[in-house]
Design a protein around this motif. Structure first.
Motif, PDB file in Angstrom:
ATOM      1  N   ARG A   1       6.135  17.586 -41.589  1.00 46.23           N
ATOM      2  CA  ARG A   1       6.944  16.457 -42.077  1.00 46.23           C
ATOM      3  C   ARG A   1       7.269  15.466 -40.968  1.00 46.23           C
ATOM      4  O   ARG A   1       7.158  14.252 -41.161  1.00 46.23           O
ATOM      5  CB  ARG A   1       8.255  16.971 -42.705  1.00 46.23           C
ATOM      6  CG  ARG A   1       8.094  17.652 -44.045  1.00 46.23           C
ATOM      7  CD  ARG A   1       9.459  17.845 -44.709  1.00 46.23           C
ATOM      8  NE  ARG A   1      10.394  18.548 -43.826  1.00 46.23           N
ATOM      9  CZ  ARG A   1      10.510  19.875 -43.774  1.00 46.23           C
ATOM     10  NH1 ARG A   1       9.749  20.639 -44.546  1.00 46.23           N
ATOM     11  NH2 ARG A   1      11.395  20.446 -42.968  1.00 46.23           N
ATOM     12  N   LYS A   2       7.706  15.966 -39.815  1.00 48.20           N
ATOM     13  CA  LYS A   2       8.212  15.092 -38.750  1.00 48.20           C
ATOM     14  C   LYS A   2       7.129  14.565 -37.818  1.00 48.20           C
ATOM     15  O   LYS A   2       7.256  13.463 -37.276  1.00 48.20           O
ATOM     16  CB  LYS A   2       9.261  15.846 -37.929  1.00 48.20           C
ATOM     17  CG  LYS A   2      10.502  16.235 -38.719  1.00 48.20           C
ATOM     18  CD  LYS A   2      11.481  17.017 -37.853  1.00 48.20           C
ATOM     19  CE  LYS A   2      12.719  17.414 -38.637  1.00 48.20           C
ATOM     20  NZ  LYS A   2      13.668  18.224 -37.805  1.00 48.20           N
ATOM     21  N   GLU A   3       6.082  15.346 -37.594  1.00 46.67           N
ATOM     22  CA  GLU A   3       5.081  14.958 -36.603  1.00 46.67           C
ATOM     23  C   GLU A   3       3.684  14.798 -37.191  1.00 46.67           C
ATOM     24  O   GLU A   3       2.747  14.475 -36.469  1.00 46.67           O
ATOM     25  CB  GLU A   3       5.051  16.000 -35.470  1.00 46.67           C
ATOM     26  CG  GLU A   3       6.400  16.209 -34.791  1.00 46.67           C
ATOM     27  CD  GLU A   3       6.368  17.370 -33.811  1.00 46.67           C
ATOM     28  OE1 GLU A   3       5.448  17.417 -32.972  1.00 46.67           O
ATOM     29  OE2 GLU A   3       7.264  18.232 -33.884  1.00 46.67           O
TER      30      GLU A   3
ATOM     31  N   LEU B   1      -0.065  20.429 -36.318  1.00 47.46           N
ATOM     32  CA  LEU B   1      -0.312  21.858 -36.499  1.00 47.46           C
ATOM     33  C   LEU B   1      -1.555  22.322 -35.751  1.00 47.46           C
ATOM     34  O   LEU B   1      -1.739  23.524 -35.532  1.00 47.46           O
ATOM     35  CB  LEU B   1      -0.461  22.191 -37.984  1.00 47.46           C
ATOM     36  CG  LEU B   1       0.756  21.886 -38.869  1.00 47.46           C
ATOM     37  CD1 LEU B   1       0.436  22.166 -40.320  1.00 47.46           C
ATOM     38  CD2 LEU B   1       1.951  22.719 -38.419  1.00 47.46           C
ATOM     39  N   TRP B   2      -2.388  21.370 -35.371  1.00 48.06           N
ATOM     40  CA  TRP B   2      -3.580  21.708 -34.581  1.00 48.06           C
ATOM     41  C   TRP B   2      -3.474  21.142 -33.175  1.00 48.06           C
ATOM     42  O   TRP B   2      -4.474  20.971 -32.502  1.00 48.06           O
ATOM     43  CB  TRP B   2      -4.837  21.225 -35.293  1.00 48.06           C
ATOM     44  CG  TRP B   2      -5.330  22.246 -36.273  1.00 48.06           C
ATOM     45  CD1 TRP B   2      -6.219  23.259 -36.039  1.00 48.06           C
ATOM     46  CD2 TRP B   2      -4.923  22.391 -37.635  1.00 48.06           C
ATOM     47  NE1 TRP B   2      -6.388  24.024 -37.172  1.00 48.06           N
ATOM     48  CE2 TRP B   2      -5.598  23.513 -38.170  1.00 48.06           C
ATOM     49  CE3 TRP B   2      -4.042  21.704 -38.465  1.00 48.06           C
ATOM     50  CZ2 TRP B   2      -5.438  23.939 -39.478  1.00 48.06           C
ATOM     51  CZ3 TRP B   2      -3.874  22.121 -39.761  1.00 48.06           C
ATOM     52  CH2 TRP B   2      -4.565  23.229 -40.260  1.00 48.06           C
TER      53      TRP B   2
ATOM     54  N   GLU C   1       7.997  12.146 -29.115  1.00 44.33           N
ATOM     55  CA  GLU C   1       8.915  11.292 -29.858  1.00 44.33           C
ATOM     56  C   GLU C   1       8.221   9.987 -30.229  1.00 44.33           C
ATOM     57  O   GLU C   1       7.401   9.466 -29.473  1.00 44.33           O
ATOM     58  CB  GLU C   1      10.168  11.003 -29.020  1.00 44.33           C
ATOM     59  CG  GLU C   1      10.968  12.257 -28.674  1.00 44.33           C
ATOM     60  CD  GLU C   1      12.213  11.936 -27.863  1.00 44.33           C
ATOM     61  OE1 GLU C   1      12.622  10.754 -27.874  1.00 44.33           O
ATOM     62  OE2 GLU C   1      12.754  12.845 -27.227  1.00 44.33           O
ATOM     63  N   VAL C   2       8.574   9.475 -31.386  1.00 43.97           N
ATOM     64  CA  VAL C   2       7.978   8.228 -31.878  1.00 43.97           C
ATOM     65  C   VAL C   2       8.312   7.088 -30.922  1.00 43.97           C
ATOM     66  O   VAL C   2       9.456   6.900 -30.531  1.00 43.97           O
ATOM     67  CB  VAL C   2       8.495   7.896 -33.295  1.00 43.97           C
ATOM     68  CG1 VAL C   2       7.887   6.577 -33.777  1.00 43.97           C
ATOM     69  CG2 VAL C   2       8.162   9.017 -34.262  1.00 43.97           C
ATOM     70  N   GLY C   3       7.288   6.325 -30.536  1.00 44.08           N
ATOM     71  CA  GLY C   3       7.495   5.187 -29.650  1.00 44.08           C
ATOM     72  C   GLY C   3       7.498   5.531 -28.177  1.00 44.08           C
ATOM     73  O   GLY C   3       7.613   4.628 -27.336  1.00 44.08           O
ATOM     74  N   LYS C   4       7.392   6.802 -27.834  1.00 41.08           N
ATOM     75  CA  LYS C   4       7.382   7.217 -26.431  1.00 41.08           C
ATOM     76  C   LYS C   4       6.074   7.928 -26.107  1.00 41.08           C
ATOM     77  O   LYS C   4       5.464   8.552 -26.971  1.00 41.08           O
ATOM     78  CB  LYS C   4       8.568   8.144 -26.144  1.00 41.08           C
ATOM     79  CG  LYS C   4       9.926   7.472 -26.263  1.00 41.08           C
ATOM     80  CD  LYS C   4      11.040   8.430 -25.849  1.00 41.08           C
ATOM     81  CE  LYS C   4      12.404   7.753 -25.939  1.00 41.08           C
ATOM     82  NZ  LYS C   4      13.497   8.679 -25.530  1.00 41.08           N
ATOM     83  N   ALA C   5       5.673   7.806 -24.859  1.00 43.58           N
ATOM     84  CA  ALA C   5       4.437   8.452 -24.430  1.00 43.58           C
ATOM     85  C   ALA C   5       4.632   9.962 -24.370  1.00 43.58           C
ATOM     86  O   ALA C   5       5.698  10.454 -23.986  1.00 43.58           O
ATOM     87  CB  ALA C   5       4.019   7.927 -23.055  1.00 43.58           C
ATOM     88  N   ALA C   6       3.611  10.687 -24.753  1.00 40.43           N
ATOM     89  CA  ALA C   6       3.673  12.153 -24.702  1.00 40.43           C
ATOM     90  C   ALA C   6       3.657  12.613 -23.248  1.00 40.43           C
ATOM     91  O   ALA C   6       3.083  11.949 -22.371  1.00 40.43           O
ATOM     92  CB  ALA C   6       2.475  12.750 -25.440  1.00 40.43           C
ATOM     93  N   PRO C   7       4.319  13.739 -22.942  1.00 39.74           N
ATOM     94  CA  PRO C   7       4.312  14.247 -21.564  1.00 39.74           C
ATOM     95  C   PRO C   7       2.907  14.468 -21.020  1.00 39.74           C
ATOM     96  O   PRO C   7       2.646  14.254 -19.841  1.00 39.74           O
ATOM     97  CB  PRO C   7       5.077  15.576 -21.682  1.00 39.74           C
ATOM     98  CG  PRO C   7       5.927  15.419 -22.898  1.00 39.74           C
ATOM     99  CD  PRO C   7       5.129  14.563 -23.833  1.00 39.74           C
TER     100      PRO C   7
END
Length: 318
Positions: free
Chosen positions: A180-182, A187-188, A260-266
């Motif tokens: 739902r959120k991501e 899931l993969w 998070e939406v709008g932010k770069a992934a680590p």
């Protein structure tokens, strides 16, 4: 015969996975050591820069590195801070993971082993064993990746600040919440790493067990009994731990990262995670959690194969 191999492998895998789950949780927590957390009050220390004359030209503050702790200390911290039940956080995901991933890989390996075994000698060459393990492990990992992601997140949740915890109630809640959120694609997340690790683990674990067991029986060191099964399985667990730990560390970090939406992934991917980990923590960071890995992989492999041999005996007439 093929269906029976899936059933036998699934039963043995679920029993082994549940019985060694606390060790797996400790391993995951140790593999995440060194990652930056959103701590409200980080430990800081001053750093000074001097010019040629010896005068202070700049003063800045850097965060002190977090000390790594061993598996016993990690386990004790979990018991003190989260309670005994926390050692089984994510056990529902473990059951689902073993049902999907391990049942598939064990069953497929058994099918390929039956097809590729020399009918005259009753043995299969080591190269074919490794190939069968690579194929079975890769397919099994692709099937079980959603449960693997859920398991890692549920195991790692307790180390996060209270406000940042996901607080999944079960593996169903975890998978549903991620979808739902991501997005369903989450899931993969890390699936390439999961597949690579599973191929390495399955090839090294199953192939080495069969090869060592055959060698023991051929040389007459022991008979086909509990002693042979325990010896071959523990050796197989050690081989699998050494081969898979670096990929496992990267897999754990990629799966656990919060996007998070709008932010770069680590991390942008597996290679980026590996480079950042080595740069920040050194090459040996890829073997973080090795002691709990071998402590878990050894008992897991012993329970897996000893249980498998007993289940085979029980179901031999079916």
């Amino acid at each position: 015969m093929g269906v029976k191999g899936f059933v036998e492998g699934g039963i043995a895998s679920i029993i082994a996975g549940c019985s060694t789950h606390p060790l797996d949780l400790i391993k995951v927590r140790m593999q995440l050591q060194g990652e930056s957390l959103a701590a409200p009050n980080p430990v800081l220390r001053p750093a000074f820069a001097f010019n040629n004359g010896g005068a202070i030209s700049a003063i800045h503050v850097t965060a002190a590195p977090r000390p790594s702790v061993g598996p016993v200390a990690v386990g004790m911290n979990i018991l003190r801070q989260e309670g005994p039940a926390a050692l089984f956080s994510g056990v529902s995901a473990t059951v689902l993971r073993q049902t999907l991933y391990s049942t598939t890989r064990m069953g497929l390996y058994d099918v390929l082993k039956t097809k590729w075994t020399n009918p005259e000698t009753g043995n299969m060459p080591l190269v074919r064993k490794i190939t069968a393990g690579l194929i079975a492990g890769g397919i099994g990992a692709a099937v079980g990746n959603p449960a693997d992601v859920a398991m890692v997140r549920m195991q790692a949740d307790g180390r996060l600040p209270a406000a940042a915890r996901r607080n999944y109630t079960s593996v169903v809640d975890a998978i549903g919440s991620m979808a739902r959120k991501e997005g369903v694609g989450s899931l993969w997340r890390g699936s390439s790493l999961t597949v690579n690790r599973a191929m390495i683990v399955t090839a090294s674990q199953l192939a080495s067990y069969d090869q060592i067991k055959e060698s023991i029986l051929e040389k007459g060191v022991m008979g086909d009994g509990l002693g042979t099964h325990v010896t071959a399985s523990f050796a197989a667990g050690f081989v699998a731990s050494v081969a898979s730990n670096p990929v496992d560390v990267i897999k754990t970090r990629v799966m656990n990262m919060s996007v998070e939406v709008g932010k770069a992934a680590p991390y942008s991917g597996a290679l980026d995670c590996a480079i950042k980990t080595v740069r920040a923590e050194g090459p040996m960071a890829l073997y973080k959690g090795f002691i709990p890995t071998i402590s878990r992989q050894g008992p897991f492999t012993v329970v897996l194969f000893v249980t498998l041999e007993q289940v085979r005996k029980l179901l031999k007439d079916f």
